[in-house]
Scaffold this active site. Structure first.
Site, short mmCIF file in Angstrom:
data_model
loop_
_atom_site.label_atom_id
_atom_site.label_comp_id
_atom_site.label_asym_id
_atom_site.label_seq_id
_atom_site.Cartn_x
_atom_site.Cartn_y
_atom_site.Cartn_z
CB ALA A 124 -0.94 -0.01 1.20
CB CYS B 14 0.64 -13.75 -1.00
SG CYS B 14 -0.64 -12.56 -0.55
#
Length: 464
Positions: free
Chosen positions: A13, A48
């Protein structure tokens, strides 16, 4: 004079926001100074991918970094790693920062502040949870610490607490490294984002890998030596996990019981948090009531388009999109983040797992009146070589017939079908709309009726 934008957090982000703000500002001729601080050692990486790095499927840590700190610096962003933000003074527009390992603090003034502090693994206050060998896995530094521990200690038994996404993926990673693995889960079935009937497929796949799956148990603490419990790393390494149903030997423990928004810094500064504990932002990613404070990623709560309420769903897909929207607005553009529908995929062994929208439990909690349908089908035409089984479950609202959610478990070629359901939810389609939509067909790719359409057709029949 250039406006200074300080970004706290240099992953998805934060750096998406910084990069986009730089590009948009440059196009409009606006002069900005971008400073990003992060207490870790990496920027713009794939969290991830950490379980797959631990399991040996992918190279790391550098292989998981999309853009290094030096690359960001070459693009005009002043990235300061190993630098922790300790406090935010909104009245003076300053952030107090300190370099890791240093007691000296400095202050960074800002015209705009971006909070991209992410999430932290949940660590309930259990006896021994801070013992050496008990790990949460959220950042690249966390992954490096686990890999170092595995190399130094050479453990033989792993216990994973929690059978959500990270728990399943880390359990498989430990199996691939040759450890005996036990997964402990409080719920009746693993993967509680699925309904229990779908989660049972996940249990079967895990057991097929040799993983011991123990459900319906509550962890009560962690022993560091026979008959003793320690609450600090100095007390020794973890040796056993205690539950209300018995004890489980462990040389390493991975906590997979979820993550919470990392918002202590924001809370201390007096910024507003929502019911989920995440920062409340508007659709332009500005913190409510604060003109020059922005936030994105795992530290914010997000509007759920199906539930029409705010939720905390920490995923890299959302973080990157929110960062892009935030950066465009900071740079002088105009963009909105339209919300989410809760779409996610994962795998354990060769079983693919996917979900979108709301589960039965979530529909019940929201007071929705619904029907469910479940079908068994194959990823290709049944007669075509390589056809694999899959199960599709759909939740639809009784009064409006609109789709509320869907879940898919199956073998290769199953999980990405969830994207069809996600787009249908995004656009408020009914079960009948989806059943009659124009989808592609050829025997190597699908039965003549795609499994998603079969499930939607069955739901539509029940609603008529």
């Amino acid at each position: 004079m250039a406006e200074r934008i300080v970004i706290i957090g240099a992953d998805a982000a934060g750096m998406s926001a910084a990069s986009q703000a730089r590009r948009v500002a440059a196009r409009s001729g606006r002069e900005v100074e971008l400073v990003a601080v992060d207490r870790g050692h990496w920027t713009s990486y794939s969290a991830c991918g950490i379980p797959y790095w631990v399991g040996g499927d992918v190279d790391g840590p550098h292989g998981l970094v999309a853009r290094s700190a030096e690359e960001h610096r070459q693009n005009g962003i002043d990235v300061r790693l190993s630098t922790e933000a300790r406090a935010v003074d909104l009245d003076t527009g300053q952030v107090e920062v300190v370099g890791n390992g240093s007691a000296r603090t400095t202050r960074l003034g800002f015209d705009h502040l971006v909070l991209a502090t992410g999430a932290v693994p949940a660590r309930p206050p259990l006896p021994g949870i801070d013992a050496d060998g008990v790990f949460g896995v959220q950042t690249l530094d966390d992954g490096a610490t686990v890999i170092d521990y595995l190399a130094r200690r050479r453990p033989s038994r792993a216990v994973v607490v929690g059978a959500g996404y990270i728990g399943l993926e880390m359990a498989e990673a430990m199996v691939r490294r040759g450890l005996q693995v036990t997964v402990l889960e409080r719920a009746p079935e693993p993967m509680t984002t699925l309904d229990p009937d779908m989660g049972s497929h996940v249990r079967t796949a895990m057991q097929g890998m040799g993983i011991e799956v123990v459900t319906g148990v509550t962890v009560e603490g962690f022993d560091t030596a026979p008959g003793t419990v320690s609450a600090t790393p100095a007390g020794g390494s973890v040796r056993r996990v205690r539950t209300d149903a018995g004890d489980y030997d462990a040389d390493i423990v991975v906590l997979g019981i979820g993550a919470r928004p990392a918002t202590q810094l924001a809370s201390d500064a007096g910024l507003p948090l929502g019911a989920t504990g995440g920062l409340r932002v508007d659709d332009r990613m500005r913190v409510s009531g604060h003109e020059n404070v922005w936030a994105a990623g795992d530290c914010v709560e997000t509007f759920h388009r199906v539930l029409a309420s705010y939720v905390h769903v920490p995923l890299g897909t959302h973080a990157n999109k929110q960062g892009r929207v935030l950066g465009m607005n900071l740079g002088g553009g105009n963009a909105v983040f339209p919300g989410i529908v809760g779409t996610a995929v994962s795998k354990v062994c060769d079983l693919e797992i996917a979900r979108t929208g709301v589960s039965v439990a979530e529909a019940d909690a929201a007071g929705l009146d619904y029907v469910t349908t479940t079908i068994e089908s194959t990823t290709r035409a049944g007669y075509f070589p390589g056809a694999q089984p899959l199960t599709v479950k759909i939740v639809a609202e009784r009064s409006t017939h609109r789709l509320l959610g869907g879940q898919i478990v199956g073998r290769e070629g199953a999980a990405k079908r969830i994207d069809v359901l996600a787009v249908a939810l995004w656009n408020g389609m009914s079960a009948g709309d989806l059943a009659m939509s124009d989808m592609s067909y050829a025997p190597p790719f699908s039965p003549v009726w795609d499994p998603v359409q079969i499930a939607a057709r069955k739901a539509a029949d029940e609603l008529d």
